[in-house]
Design an enzyme around this catalytic site. Structure first.
Site, PDB file in Angstrom:
ATOM      1  N   SER A   1       0.856  -1.174   0.000  1.00 55.26           N
ATOM      2  CA  SER A   1       0.000   0.000   0.000  1.00 55.26           C
ATOM      3  C   SER A   1       0.901   1.236   0.000  1.00 55.26           C
ATOM      4  CB  SER A   1      -0.887  -0.050   1.250  1.00 55.26           C
ATOM      5  OG  SER A   1      -1.625   1.129   1.390  1.00 55.26           O
TER       6      SER A   1
ATOM      7  N   LYS B   1      -1.311  -0.838  -4.269  1.00 51.75           N
ATOM      8  CA  LYS B   1      -2.498  -0.066  -3.852  1.00 51.75           C
ATOM      9  C   LYS B   1      -2.039   1.361  -3.602  1.00 51.75           C
ATOM     10  CE  LYS B   1      -4.898  -0.103   0.517  1.00 51.75           C
ATOM     11  NZ  LYS B   1      -5.620  -0.945   1.502  1.00 51.75           N
TER      12      LYS B   1
ATOM     13  N   LYS C   1      -2.993   5.229  -2.288  1.00 51.80           N
ATOM     14  CA  LYS C   1      -3.914   6.068  -1.521  1.00 51.80           C
ATOM     15  C   LYS C   1      -4.308   7.272  -2.372  1.00 51.80           C
ATOM     16  CE  LYS C   1      -3.858   3.779   2.355  1.00 51.80           C
ATOM     17  NZ  LYS C   1      -5.039   3.237   3.014  1.00 51.80           N
TER      18      LYS C   1
ATOM     19  N   ASP D   1      -7.202   3.378  -2.918  1.00 50.51           N
ATOM     20  CA  ASP D   1      -7.888   3.378  -1.614  1.00 50.51           C
ATOM     21  C   ASP D   1      -8.144   4.822  -1.196  1.00 50.51           C
ATOM     22  OD1 ASP D   1      -8.897   2.992   0.907  1.00 50.51           O
ATOM     23  OD2 ASP D   1      -7.155   1.925   1.706  1.00 50.51           O
TER      24      ASP D   1
ATOM     25  N   GLU E   1     -11.118   1.004  -3.301  1.00 47.53           N
ATOM     26  CA  GLU E   1     -11.411   0.703  -1.895  1.00 47.53           C
ATOM     27  C   GLU E   1     -11.996   1.914  -1.178  1.00 47.53           C
ATOM     28  OE1 GLU E   1      -8.270  -1.523   0.000  1.00 47.53           O
ATOM     29  OE2 GLU E   1      -8.661  -0.634   1.957  1.00 47.53           O
TER      30      GLU E   1
ATOM     31  N   ASP F   1     -13.690  -1.401   3.267  1.00 51.65           N
ATOM     32  CA  ASP F   1     -12.746  -1.593   4.378  1.00 51.65           C
ATOM     33  C   ASP F   1     -13.410  -1.068   5.655  1.00 51.65           C
ATOM     34  OD1 ASP F   1     -10.683  -1.276   6.249  1.00 51.65           O
ATOM     35  OD2 ASP F   1      -9.303  -0.247   4.918  1.00 51.65           O
TER      36      ASP F   1
ATOM     37  N   LYS G   1      -9.867  -7.217   7.745  1.00 48.10           N
ATOM     38  CA  LYS G   1      -8.785  -7.029   8.713  1.00 48.10           C
ATOM     39  C   LYS G   1      -9.268  -7.664  10.013  1.00 48.10           C
ATOM     40  CE  LYS G   1      -7.296  -2.650   6.687  1.00 48.10           C
ATOM     41  NZ  LYS G   1      -7.080  -1.207   6.888  1.00 48.10           N
TER      42      LYS G   1
ATOM     43  N   GLY H   1      -4.281  -4.773   6.094  1.00 45.81           N
ATOM     44  CA  GLY H   1      -3.323  -4.598   7.190  1.00 45.81           C
ATOM     45  C   GLY H   1      -3.546  -3.294   7.930  1.00 45.81           C
TER      46      GLY H   1
END
Ligand code: OSB
Ligand code: MG
Length: 368
Positions: free
Chosen positions: A136, A162, A164, A189, A214, A239, A263, A291
């Protein structure tokens, strides 16, 4: 089984590099290591992963410490645990506070495994010895920096990227990555930073062949996520929304997503996570393991759990050196050719590194 003693080490681990999301910048991670002891002297390890700020979800590490002391540890001391699932029932009278419950619940699983001299993964019926992993990537100051970081992770072998995003930092950086790496499994995400008013932006992102988008919207929204999913080919993955099996059922029924970032701490522990895996299996809903910038303890748990056959999409389980300069366990997780080996041995399969723990420990509590 009786729990006789709980030790809680409050740690601070500096990050290798600051991690920026739509919520803000993380420079170091506060986390607690929990050590539970049974009447035979076995020890089980758990990690409290909640953040200092109530931004990702409403829980904070400060409030969780209080809840552990005042509600959860007293329940544990009163119980006589016959089987590993009993701790889930024991905590059902406490609403919410998933990460606090998970810190203790997962330690009880480790304890049972050590008493029974078996690995944690054996409880999940899994035998895989290594699992595919992704990384990520935080928000970067410039697109050049971002591309350089992504390129570095890809050279190391990570199997999925991934990125952000936040309003104003989305289509430009993602298009640049897609152009530079046309075939890389890539996802975004948003950490809840958008609303349905941003539909046009999501239609643009939909053109980038992303594996998933996400958590675009609010953490408690299911309806607008469902409306958005109807406009997109790209899978929406939830998430922050998902704290319980009931949330997964809601999302599935409404069509709010086509994938779940699971998670263990965010759903209160292993028992709830297994219920969710079971639902996803039955309904053929994509589930993969996320995570929380765990230390080696939480990462060992994630590796044990992610060794189940259902987890084929590379998780947010990166090597220890992606997160921290020093880890709290001996033999920190290494990534090779895009895979991380599942720790072998009984329970979580890890040995604590007391030298590091003592260096990064702010405070210790003992309950007995
Ligand atoms: O939104 O998935 C998230 C880290 C901390 C809190 C929330 C998230 C993340 C990550 C990185 O994206 C996950 C990891 O590598 O541990
Ligand atoms: Mg996320």
């Amino acid at each position: 089984m009786k729990i006789m003693k709980v030790e809680q080490y409050q740690l601070r681990l500096p990050l290798v590099t600051p991690f920026q999301t739509s919520y803000g910048v993380l420079n170091e991670k506060a986390l607690d290591l929990l050590i539970l002891e049974d009447e035979l002297g076995n020890q089980g390890y758990g990690e409290l992963v909640s953040f200092e700020q109530p931004d990702y979800i409403e829980e904070t590490i400060g409030a969780d410490r209080q809840l552990i002391e005042q509600q959860l540890v007293p329940r544990l001391f009163q119980a006589d645990l016959q089987k590993v699932g009993d701790v889930w029932s024991l905590f059902q009278t406490v609403q919410g506070n998933f990460m606090a419950k998970s810190a203790l619940e997962t330690a009880v699983w480790d304890l049972f495994a050590k008493r029974e001299q078996r690995s944690l993964q054996s409880y999940f019926g899994s035998h895989k010895s290594e699992i595919p992993v992704g990384v990520s990537v935080g928000i970067h100051a410039t697109t050049e920096d971002l591309i350089a970081q992504v390129s570095n992770y890809l050279e190391q072998g990570y199997q999925r990227i991934k990125v952000k995003i936040k309003p104003g930092y989305d289509i430009v950086p993602l298009s640049a990555i897609r152009e530079a790496f046309p075939d890389v499994p890539l996802m975004a995400d948003a950490n809840s930073a958008y609303t349905f008013a941003d539909l046009e932006l999501f239609k643009q992102l939909d053109q980038l062949n992303l594996a998933m988008i996400e958590q675009p919207f609010h953490q408690r929204d299911f309806v607008d996520h469902a409306r958005l999913q109807q406009h997109l080919q790209t899978k929406i993955c939830l998430d922050e929304n998902i704290r319980t099996l009931e949330d997964v059922k809601t999302a599935y029924t409404l069509g709010s997503c086509q994938g779940i970032n699971l998670k263990i701490p965010r759903v209160g522990g292993i028992t709830e996570a297994l219920r969710i895996v079971d639902f996803c299996q039955t309904h053929q809903l994509l589930v993969w393991l996320g995570g929380m910038f765990e230390s080696g303890i939480g990462r060992a748990l994630n590796l044990q759990f992610a060794s189940q056959n259902i987890f084929t999409f590379p998780g947010d389980i990166s090597a220890a050196d992606r997160y921290y300069t020093a880890d709290v366990i001996k033999k920190p997780a290494k990534m090779e050719r895009g895979n991380i080996v599942v720790p072998q041995g009984v329970g979580l399969g890890v040995e604590l590194d007391w030298q590091v723990i003592e260096q990064v420990c702010d405070q210790k509590q003992t309950y007995q």
